[in-house]
Write a protein that holds these residues in place. Structure first.
Motif, short mmCIF file in Angstrom:
data_model
loop_
_atom_site.label_atom_id
_atom_site.label_comp_id
_atom_site.label_asym_id
_atom_site.label_seq_id
_atom_site.Cartn_x
_atom_site.Cartn_y
_atom_site.Cartn_z
N THR A 1 3.86 -6.09 -10.74
CA THR A 1 4.30 -7.38 -10.19
C THR A 1 4.34 -8.44 -11.28
N ILE B 1 -8.28 3.87 -4.99
CA ILE B 1 -7.38 2.94 -4.30
C ILE B 1 -7.30 1.62 -5.05
N LEU B 2 -8.44 1.12 -5.49
CA LEU B 2 -8.46 -0.14 -6.25
C LEU B 2 -7.67 -0.01 -7.55
N MET C 1 0.83 -1.20 0.00
CA MET C 1 0.00 0.00 0.00
C MET C 1 0.87 1.25 0.00
N GLU D 1 -10.33 -10.28 -6.30
CA GLU D 1 -10.58 -8.87 -6.64
C GLU D 1 -11.59 -8.77 -7.78
N HIS E 1 -5.13 1.87 -8.06
CA HIS E 1 -3.71 1.84 -7.68
C HIS E 1 -3.25 0.40 -7.41
N VAL E 2 -4.08 -0.35 -6.72
CA VAL E 2 -3.74 -1.75 -6.42
C VAL E 2 -3.60 -2.54 -7.72
N GLN F 1 -0.36 -1.75 -9.40
CA GLN F 1 0.75 -2.41 -8.72
C GLN F 1 0.83 -3.89 -9.09
N LYS F 2 -0.32 -4.51 -9.27
CA LYS F 2 -0.33 -5.92 -9.67
C LYS F 2 0.26 -6.08 -11.07
N SER G 1 -5.22 -13.93 -5.80
CA SER G 1 -5.65 -12.60 -5.34
C SER G 1 -6.42 -11.87 -6.42
N ILE H 1 -0.24 5.14 -1.22
CA ILE H 1 -1.69 5.37 -1.25
C ILE H 1 -2.01 6.81 -0.86
#
Length: 116
Positions: free
Chosen positions: A37, A26-27, A1, A81, A29-30, A33-34, A77, A4
């Motif tokens: 990854t 926020i979602l 996080m 989501e 941004h997540v 980030q995925k 994950s 954020i």
């Protein structure tokens, strides 16, 4: 996080529309980030593959097993989501307003297309 707070500060205008928009920011941004990854795992997988092809004797199966576990964890994950986004888009969540649902539908479409 990580970051954020910075994301929220930059998106102050969207947040004024309510908590549903904040959650979307926020979602988003997540999800970003995925993607980073996934790219990192792809790069690492390429490196392991190159090492294996160059010299089989130095290949370490443990590296491949670790990458596989990382990918399975990420996939798990992402599945959860996506299920949350589908519920929001079906209007199964009373906390998300009708105008905000449009933004969540966009996220769902992006996540479906990028996983195929």
């Amino acid at each position: 996080m990580n970051g954020i707070e910075n994301i929220v500060e930059k998106a102050a205008e969207g947040i004024r529309h309510g908590p549903a928009f904040l959650m979307h920011i926020i979602l988003d941004h997540v999800v970003d980030q995925k993607f980073l990854t996934v790219e990192a795992i792809e790069n690492e997988l390429d490196a392991v593959e190159e090492a294996m092809l160059e010299d089989v004797s130095t290949f370490k199966p443990a590296n491949l097993i670790r990458l596989r576990r990382d990918l399975l964890g990420l996939r798990k994950s992402l599945f959860h989501e996506r299920e949350i986004l589908v519920k929001i888009c079906r209007k199964d969540c009373p906390f998300i307003s009708e105008p905000a649902i449009f933004h969540y539908r966009t996220s769902t479409t992006i996540s479906k297309n990028s996983l195929n």
